[in-house]
Write a protein that holds these residues in place. Structure first.
Motif, mmCIF file in Angstrom:
data_model
loop_
_atom_site.group_PDB
_atom_site.id
_atom_site.type_symbol
_atom_site.label_atom_id
_atom_site.label_comp_id
_atom_site.label_asym_id
_atom_site.label_seq_id
_atom_site.Cartn_x
_atom_site.Cartn_y
_atom_site.Cartn_z
ATOM 1 N N UNK A 289 0.829 -1.211 0.000
ATOM 2 C CA UNK A 289 0.000 0.000 0.000
ATOM 3 C C UNK A 289 0.864 1.262 0.000
ATOM 4 N N UNK A 290 0.717 2.077 -1.032
ATOM 5 C CA UNK A 290 1.496 3.312 -1.109
ATOM 6 C C UNK A 290 2.926 3.118 -1.530
ATOM 7 N N UNK B 28 -9.201 -3.909 -5.368
ATOM 8 C CA UNK B 28 -10.457 -4.599 -5.621
ATOM 9 C C UNK B 28 -10.478 -6.023 -5.088
ATOM 10 N N UNK B 29 -9.301 -6.554 -4.722
ATOM 11 C CA UNK B 29 -9.249 -7.919 -4.203
ATOM 12 C C UNK B 29 -9.112 -7.941 -2.693
ATOM 13 N N UNK B 30 -9.336 -6.799 -2.040
ATOM 14 C CA UNK B 30 -9.197 -6.736 -0.586
ATOM 15 C C UNK B 30 -10.250 -7.628 0.065
ATOM 16 N N UNK B 31 -9.941 -8.102 1.263
ATOM 17 C CA UNK B 31 -10.844 -9.017 1.949
ATOM 18 C C UNK B 31 -10.084 -10.274 2.295
ATOM 19 N N UNK C 33 -11.750 -13.501 -2.151
ATOM 20 C CA UNK C 33 -11.991 -12.310 -2.954
ATOM 21 C C UNK C 33 -10.964 -12.151 -4.063
ATOM 22 N N UNK C 34 -9.968 -13.029 -4.110
ATOM 23 C CA UNK C 34 -8.948 -12.919 -5.147
ATOM 24 C C UNK C 34 -9.557 -13.311 -6.489
ATOM 25 N N UNK D 285 -2.256 -9.452 -4.789
ATOM 26 C CA UNK D 285 -1.160 -8.526 -4.521
ATOM 27 C C UNK D 285 -0.724 -8.544 -3.069
ATOM 28 N N UNK D 286 -0.764 -7.364 -2.444
ATOM 29 C CA UNK D 286 -0.301 -7.281 -1.050
ATOM 30 C C UNK D 286 -1.397 -7.565 -0.046
ATOM 31 N N UNK D 287 -2.558 -8.078 -0.474
ATOM 32 C CA UNK D 287 -3.593 -8.412 0.498
ATOM 33 C C UNK D 287 -3.265 -9.736 1.183
#
Lengths: 446, 118
Positions: free
Chosen positions: A147-148, A224-227, A231-232, A304-306
């Motif tokens: 993130x960021x 959009x894949x957070x959770x 959710x991926x 990603x980073x989720x």
């Protein structure tokens, strides 16, 4: 003069090194201090006034320098993992478990003769590795690490990524054509045919994800894949994932699709006439491409980073160092020596062969390990980008391992199978996936 | 707008990194002009014969042509995919027609045996 000379003669080699290094260090430190005192304020003011420029320089430096250790790590992984798969020892001489061997390889390539054949087209011959390497560095610009933490978040991120990946073909073709060698020419043309054929399924397979996410920005796709795990996009786009992974393997010229450098057929393909650092950059770029391909797969399909479950962190650690007051000073000055003695004492007491100073050295090492672990743990708890970076790197290296695993197990395909597979199977599969996804969005209306 | 400068800057940084490293390698590496045979192209040990940039398979060109057609299609599909949620049924049908026409071309090439490597 003779006195100085005689004293110099009597010094041992460490003494000579110290006699040069200590005065030099003192002079340099003094010079640096004076420099900071004179122009330090102006420099800080300039940096504050140009924050975007500072951010660019930091991003470019980190990305450029990041490629070096990740390539070394992947090269070492490849040597060691394939060796273990072949029931060999692999590298085990330089460094612990041979882990410094890839660095030594890098230094060796740096010192090798860089020869240009007489028939070669010199400017093109020199520029080819530059183009190949530049395209991989420019792909790294949009990869979201945490993130960021990304070079730049373009709204055309994926398209930019594939455009830059496509530049690799130009470099390989330049290398093949300018080498003035039949094997190089064949290797370059093969790579062009292969990479452009697999570019179509590669770019078409992610359209399903773009349809679902409604954007091409890689950062937004990851958000959009957070959770949690489900959710991926891999669960909603399984066919696209399979097509994408096969195509990305071919794009990165990895086994089983490494026909461009098939050493049993065309010597070394496009790299036949290359030597020294220009040869090195082709392979440097190849390993960076493995990292990039894994990173993109993770960012697009694996969240990603989720984290794979609802991560309760970052938590606010209720620790304010300022509240300790004078206690902080005491802790910082007395804590480390006390901790070293306390950690070293058991070794001294339990093993009679260890002297006290040896126990102190062991204690110092242990204390450093614990201190670093504590700082990292604190950072892990309190900053979400540290958590994100760890998850991203973990998933990415799982895919890097998969690439190495495939190289260790799968045989190389024939060129007719390779080209037929892209056009007759992957392209229809990618189009099917695209229309099924669009139809599902249309029917479910979400 | 900063994005453009990032792209340009990354390109410059990447190129200069490569040239700096190659330059450093050139400074510290061994150099030897060698004799006439050192500069010859490598062909498994024997002297080269024939034209190097001579004739090679026609298949490469045909794949390149197919690639151009489908790559342009990809550009359209990307834009369509972003706008899909506002196009809905009309967009779906028109993209089906568009890809259908292209697939006719692919089917023709397939039937002609172009996709089989020779």
């Amino acid at each position: 003069m003779t006195v100085v000379g005689r004293t110099w003669e009597r010094l041992t080699i460490p003494g000579k090194i110290l006699a040069v290094v200590i005065p030099l260090g003192a002079v340099l430190t003094a010079g640096l201090a004076i420099l900071i005192a004179v122009i330090g304020g102006a420099v800080v003011q300039f940096l504050v006034d140009n924050l975007p420029l500072v951010r660019f320089v930091v991003a470019a430096t980190i990305v450029l320098l990041m490629t070096v250790p990740s390539a070394f790590l992947i090269i070492y992984m490849e040597m060691k993992v394939i060796a273990l798969m072949n029931l060999r020892y692999g590298p085990d001489r330089v460094g612990p478990f041979g882990s410094a061997l890839s660095v030594v390889h890098g230094l060796k390539v740096l010192m090798k003769e860089d020869f240009t054949p007489t028939g070669a087209d010199v400017p093109v011959f020199t520029l080819a590795p530059v183009v190949v390497y530049m395209s991989s560095v420019m792909s790294l610009l949009v990869l979201p690490f945490a993130p960021g933490l990304f070079g730049q978040d373009f709204n055309i991120g994926l398209l930019y990524f594939f455009a830059m990946g496509g530049l690799t073909v130009v470099g390989l073709l330049m290398a093949g054509w300018s080498s003035f060698n039949k094997y190089s020419l064949l290797g370059g043309l093969r790579s062009a045919a292969q990479v452009i054929s697999y570019e179509i399924p590669l770019t078409l397979s992610v359209v399903g994800v773009i349809l679902l996410a409604g954007t091409m920005s890689l950062n937004q796709i990851v958000l959009g894949q957070a959770g949690n795990l489900f959710d991926w996009y891999i669960w909603r786009q399984p066919l696209a994932f399979v097509v994408f992974f096969i195509a990305v393997t071919a794009e990165a010229n990895r086994t089983p699709f490494d026909l461009t450098e098939a050493d049993s057929e065309i010597v070394a393909g496009f790299a036949t006439e290359y030597s020294g650092m220009r040869f090195g950059f082709f392979f440097f770029a190849e390993y960076v491409n493995v990292f990039i391909a894994s990173g993109l797969t993770v960012a697009v399909f694996l969240g990603g980073w989720n984290a794979p479950f609802n991560w309760p962190w970052p938590v606010a650690v209720g620790l304010d160092p300022g509240s300790l007051g004078i206690g902080l000073l005491l802790l910082l000055t007395l804590g480390p020596p006390l901790a070293i003695v306390v950690l070293g004492l058991p070794f001294y007491l339990l093993n009679s062969r260890i002297r006290f100073w040896q126990a102190l050295i062991i204690g110092f090492g242990l204390f450093n390990v614990i201190a670093v672990a504590a700082v990292l743990g604190l950072a892990f708890l309190s900053f979400d980008w540290v958590v994100g970076l760890l998850w991203f790197m973990g998933k990415t290296y799982v895919f890097v391992f998969t690439f190495v695993w495939m190289r260790g197990t799968l045989p190389r395909v024939r060129i007719d199978q390779l080209m037929g597979f892209a056009w007759k199977w992957l392209l229809p599969a990618a189009l099917l996936n695209l229309f099924v996804t669009a139809f599902a969005i249309l029917v479910l209306n979400r | 707008m900063t994005g453009i400068w990032y792209i340009v800057g990354f390109a410059v940084a990447g190129v200069s990194f490569v040239f700096l490293t190659i330059g450093a390698a050139w400074l510290i590496s061994h150099r030897n002009r060698g004799d006439l045979h050192k500069g010859l192209p490598y062909e498994s040990g024997i002297d080269t014969f024939g034209d190097t940039h001579g004739r090679f398979g026609l298949s490469f060109y045909i794949y390149a042509l197919l690639f151009v057609a489908f790559d342009i299609e990809v550009i359209f599909i990307y834009l369509w995919a972003i706008a899909f949620r506002s196009l809905l049924l009309g967009g779906f049908v028109s993209m089906l027609l568009f890809v259908g026409i292209l697939l006719l071309g692919l089917a023709y090439a397939w039937r002609k045996g172009v996709l089989t490597w020779r």
